[in-house]
Design a protein around this motif. Structure first.
Motif, PDB file in Angstrom:
ATOM      1  N   ASP A  98       2.048  31.489  -2.708  1.00 37.95           N
ATOM      2  CA  ASP A  98       1.918  29.976  -2.805  1.00 37.95           C
ATOM      3  C   ASP A  98       0.750  29.437  -1.995  1.00 37.95           C
ATOM      4  OD1 ASP A  98       3.480  29.983  -5.229  1.00 37.95           O
ATOM      5  OD2 ASP A  98       5.018  28.848  -4.145  1.00 37.95           O
ATOM      6  N   LYS A  99       0.034  28.562  -2.700  1.00 38.23           N
ATOM      7  CA  LYS A  99      -0.831  27.824  -1.516  1.00 38.23           C
ATOM      8  C   LYS A  99      -0.015  26.527  -1.014  1.00 38.23           C
ATOM      9  CE  LYS A  99      -5.153  24.674  -1.901  1.00 38.23           C
ATOM     10  NZ  LYS A  99      -5.977  24.316  -2.976  1.00 38.23           N
ATOM     11  N   VAL A 100      -0.368  26.333   0.206  1.00 38.87           N
ATOM     12  CA  VAL A 100       0.605  25.563   0.863  1.00 38.87           C
ATOM     13  C   VAL A 100      -0.208  24.530   1.431  1.00 38.87           C
ATOM     14  CG1 VAL A 100       1.976  25.280   2.820  1.00 38.87           C
ATOM     15  CG2 VAL A 100       2.174  27.393   1.939  1.00 38.87           C
ATOM     16  N   ASP A 150      10.313  35.276  -6.699  1.00 39.79           N
ATOM     17  CA  ASP A 150       9.536  35.872  -6.018  1.00 39.79           C
ATOM     18  C   ASP A 150       9.945  35.848  -4.491  1.00 39.79           C
ATOM     19  OD1 ASP A 150       7.271  36.749  -7.361  1.00 39.79           O
ATOM     20  OD2 ASP A 150       6.395  34.649  -7.356  1.00 39.79           O
ATOM     21  N   ARG A 201      11.205  30.985  -9.960  1.00 38.10           N
ATOM     22  CA  ARG A 201       9.871  30.576 -10.571  1.00 38.10           C
ATOM     23  C   ARG A 201      10.057  29.942 -12.091  1.00 38.10           C
ATOM     24  NH1 ARG A 201       5.925  30.057  -7.038  1.00 38.10           N
ATOM     25  NH2 ARG A 201       5.367  32.024  -5.911  1.00 38.10           N
ATOM     26  N   LYS A 216      10.834  34.625  -0.957  1.00 41.09           N
ATOM     27  CA  LYS A 216      10.797  33.227  -0.393  1.00 41.09           C
ATOM     28  C   LYS A 216      10.372  33.328   0.878  1.00 41.09           C
ATOM     29  CE  LYS A 216      14.454  30.606   0.460  1.00 41.09           C
ATOM     30  NZ  LYS A 216      15.506  29.902   0.189  1.00 41.09           N
ATOM     31  N   TYR A 255       8.501  28.284  -0.397  1.00 42.74           N
ATOM     32  CA  TYR A 255       7.397  28.454  -1.211  1.00 42.74           C
ATOM     33  C   TYR A 255       7.828  30.062  -1.541  1.00 42.74           C
ATOM     34  CZ  TYR A 255       5.036  24.581   0.841  1.00 42.74           C
ATOM     35  OH  TYR A 255       4.521  23.239   1.228  1.00 42.74           O
ATOM     36  N   GLY A 256       7.134  30.296  -2.593  1.00 40.47           N
ATOM     37  CA  GLY A 256       6.976  31.771  -3.146  1.00 40.47           C
ATOM     38  C   GLY A 256       5.878  32.166  -2.778  1.00 40.47           C
ATOM     39  N   ASP A 257       5.991  33.815  -2.457  1.00 45.57           N
ATOM     40  CA  ASP A 257       5.062  34.640  -2.074  1.00 45.57           C
ATOM     41  C   ASP A 257       3.659  34.320  -2.649  1.00 45.57           C
ATOM     42  OD1 ASP A 257       3.547  36.624  -0.673  1.00 45.57           O
ATOM     43  OD2 ASP A 257       4.192  38.153  -2.032  1.00 45.57           O
ATOM     44  N   VAL A 298      -2.908  30.623   1.695  1.00 41.61           N
ATOM     45  CA  VAL A 298      -1.804  30.996   0.987  1.00 41.61           C
ATOM     46  C   VAL A 298      -0.723  31.649   2.052  1.00 41.61           C
ATOM     47  CG1 VAL A 298      -1.533  33.024  -0.690  1.00 41.61           C
ATOM     48  CG2 VAL A 298      -3.259  31.762  -0.964  1.00 41.61           C
TER      49      VAL A 298
END
Length: 208
Positions: free
Chosen positions: A156-158, A131, A101, A133, A152-154, A190
């Protein structure tokens, strides 16, 4: 003012010329001067100037930045940099299981992330924030585009853009290769687990 072959010129209104370099100066409470060499409007070097009997000494203060990271690797865990001058913090650290991050100050219980450039004023310890992954693997099913995996990190909006495929209509994303009902996947949600999504296509109608 001179120091061997070097010269310093103070213009009396805050401007300084140090050899071929130009910048600003300001008187300190101890009678020395803060000097900032500037390029294109940015501070590039910081010195402390001492003048005595027509001669000068330019001291370039340094500080240490120590990087603590539980995952990933860095070229150097500790670097020495010019005090009061912005540095670009290491980016793009990678781990098989964790998502990088950024950096926060050691001891900051809120773990507030620092900006990408940071101006150290003293020795400092920076800690990497991670975070869990997750990945999204996209299977385009168009016979041309290679499968692509995004990290992405836990939390995150995808967002995955709708693809295009000549002479075909995109019918959505699914988490099963056979497009089972109930396995539709919607972009913009998310992420909380790794997933593979498959593009479903139907032949587009041809109009004369």
């Amino acid at each position: 003012y001179t120091n061997g072959d070097e010269t310093v010129i103070l213009d009396g209104v805050g401007g300084i010329t140090y050899g071929t370099k130009k910048g600003t100066y300001a008187l300190r409470t101890d009678g020395t001067f803060d000097v900032y060499i500037r390029e294109n409007g940015d501070d590039k070097e910081y010195y402390v100037l001492t003048i005595l009997d027509g001669e000068f000494v330019m001291d370039k203060p340094t500080v240490e930045i120590m990087y603590l990271t539980e995952y990933g690797t860095l070229e150097a865990d500790t670097v020495t940099v010019n005090k009061n001058i912005a540095v670009t913090l290491p980016a793009g650290l990678t781990s098989d299981t964790m998502f990088f991050r950024g950096w926060y100050l050691d001891g900051d219980e809120t773990k507030t992330l620092l900006p990408a450039t940071y101006k150290p004023t003293d020795d400092v310890i920076l800690v990497a924030k991670w975070d869990v992954k997750y990945t999204v693997t996209v299977v385009y099913n168009d016979g041309t585009t290679a499968d692509t995996t995004f990290a992405y990190g836990d939390g995150d909006k995808v967002t995955i853009p709708d693809p295009t495929y000549i002479k075909h209509k995109f019918d959505g994303w699914f988490t099963t290769e056979t497009f089972e009902e109930g396995t539709e996947w919607t972009s913009g949600g998310v992420i909380s687990a790794s997933v593979t999504i498959y593009a479903k296509w139907s032949e587009a109608p041809i109009y004369n």
